[in-house]
Design an enzyme around this catalytic site. Structure first.
Site, short mmCIF file in Angstrom:
data_model
loop_
_atom_site.label_atom_id
_atom_site.label_comp_id
_atom_site.label_asym_id
_atom_site.label_seq_id
_atom_site.Cartn_x
_atom_site.Cartn_y
_atom_site.Cartn_z
N ARG A 124 0.83 -1.21 0.00
CA ARG A 124 0.00 0.00 0.00
C ARG A 124 0.87 1.25 0.00
NH1 ARG A 124 -4.42 -1.34 4.61
NH2 ARG A 124 -5.36 0.62 3.96
N ASP A 313 -16.49 0.86 4.83
CA ASP A 313 -16.20 -0.44 5.43
C ASP A 313 -17.44 -1.33 5.58
OD1 ASP A 313 -13.47 -0.22 5.53
OD2 ASP A 313 -13.43 0.66 7.54
#
Length: 433
Positions: A124, A313
């Site tokens: 990432r 999420d």
């Protein structure tokens, strides 16, 4: 927890009453502001997950002392002066890494964040925060924005700082935690678009609770932060977690159910609170009163169109529910799902289709053509080391003809170690191998 597979078997009925797990986002933030206070703070009902445990470990390494019992955690903070530490291990926790990259700049000597998960967090990018720290005179050594990352300790300078909000709001939150402790006043301008604004609202909420003053523009694109502030030692109560509960609520929606999830605050600042509205819009019979969501599912859902940026999420769990809806469901404005533990669009859509669903992807959309009759299943699924993928695929497995085998299901512990226990308590047919 050692590695295991989860065998999800067809389950027509779910019944029961559970307490939502504690919020991971609030727990990591309260741990951090407790550490940044001079004195003793108490956190009630802190979450236990790989992310929050990574924050516990790292703030200890930086000099905070923690004692914990069944219901609460007491922190003695290091204030504006974290101690000397050569290395910090955040595990696979992106938010913890990003929040602590700024705090590490306050350490007396350089700190290296190690790369323990080269296939996940190690991939990432963190350029946006690295650029901001460099503007503040912080020396950073990195591998093209990726771990391992070494932050030169010393004296970061406030002033005018820009940060991109394109990839993640965590870079901005990181700066908001650190800048109040600087000698100078700071102004932060957010460049481009800001993802997951609602999570910045949670950061501002906990800063205010800790006595920190931040002036925020209404659109969260500009902030003024006076320097020389101090975090006050306080008591905090962690609310129930909507992102984890989203999968439980989705499971109740797609089965014949009578399920209550408690400790889900009606007036929460968690964006994923919106999953309750999404399920309502899809025709799921539910009520939300006295901080409890009660679902009496009949397995019938109808498709709709939803802006997923408000409940990042919770999107995967809602996609899982919509696999069984009448008609087509579209989740748009979700491109930032691509930059999570895995590419939560491409990887997740691939596994759903393998299970027999009919799902398409666009750059920033997931489009589900519902199959109210259910899906075939009978396959092994790769969860891509991603806790949200594991939970969402478990929902799909319940309404599959032949069940699903989810590999590496132990990674659910990143946010919700008790997920399978809760599902079993509600009557789901699941075997852990």
């Amino acid at each position: 927890m050692n590695g295991f597979k989860a065998v999800i078997k067809p389950t027509p009925v779910l019944r029961g009453d559970i307490q939502a797990l504690s919020s991971k986002n609030y727990t990591t933030r309260y741990l951090l502001i407790g550490a940044l206070a001079d004195g003793t703070s108490t956190i009630y009902y802190p979450a236990h997950s790989e992310d929050s445990d990574a924050m516990r470990r790292c703030i200890r390494d930086l000099g905070a002392t923690l004692t914990e019992d069944e219901t609460k955690l007491v922190i003695n903070g290091f204030g504006a002066h974290p101690g000397k530490v050569k290395e910090l291990d955040v595990g696979n926790a992106g938010a913890v890494l990003r929040f602590l990259m700024s705090i590490a700049a306050l350490c007396p000597e350089e700190v290296t964040f190690v790369n323990r998960y080269p296939e996940s967090l190690g991939k990432r990018p963190h350029h946006d925060l690295i650029d901001s720290l460099r503007q503040m005179g912080v020396e950073v050594a990195d591998r093209d924005g990726r771990l391992p990352i070494t932050i030169g300790g010393g004296k970061p300078k406030g002033g005018h700082i820009t940060v991109s909000g394109n990839v993640s709001s965590q870079f901005l939150s990181s700066l908001l935690f650190m800048t109040p402790l600087l000698e100078e006043d700071s102004e932060i301008t957010v460049l481009h678009d800001l993802k997951s604004k609602v999570i910045v609202g949670q950061t501002l909420e906990v800063l205010e609770q800790a006595g920190i003053r931040v002036e925020a523009a209404e659109d969260y694109m500009h902030f003024r932060i006076p320097g020389r502030q101090r975090y006050l030692p306080k008591d905090y109560i962690v609310q129930g977690d909507y992102p984890g509960s989203a999968a439980i609520l989705a499971a109740a929606a797609v089965t014949s159910s009578d399920v209550t999830v408690r400790r889900l605050a009606e007036k929460s600042r968690q964006g994923e609170r919106a999953v309750v509205d999404v399920l309502k819009a899809m025709g799921v019979p539910l009520t939300h009163t006295n901080d409890s969501v009660h679902v009496t599912g009949n397995g019938k859902l109808r498709g709709g169109e939803f802006d997923g940026d408000h409940f990042t999420d919770g999107v995967l769990a809602m996609v899982a529910a919509s696999v069984f809806a009448e008609g087509t469901t579209r989740f748009y404005n979700v491109e930032n799902l691509r930059y999570k533990e895995c590419d939560r669009i491409t990887d997740f859509v691939h596994e759903l289709n393998k299970a027999g669903a009919n799902v398409e992807e666009r750059q920033s959309e997931i489009i589900v053509h519902g199959k109210p009759e259910g899906v075939k299943g009978g396959v092994e699924i790769n969860a891509h080391y991603d806790h949200r993928v594991i939970m969402a695929l478990s929902v799909v497995g319940l309404r599959s003809e032949q069940g699903l085998i989810i590999n590496d299901a132990h990674h659910v512990a990143k946010s919700y170690p008790g997920f399978f226990r809760h599902m079993l308590d509600l009557g789901a047919h699941i075997e852990l191998i």
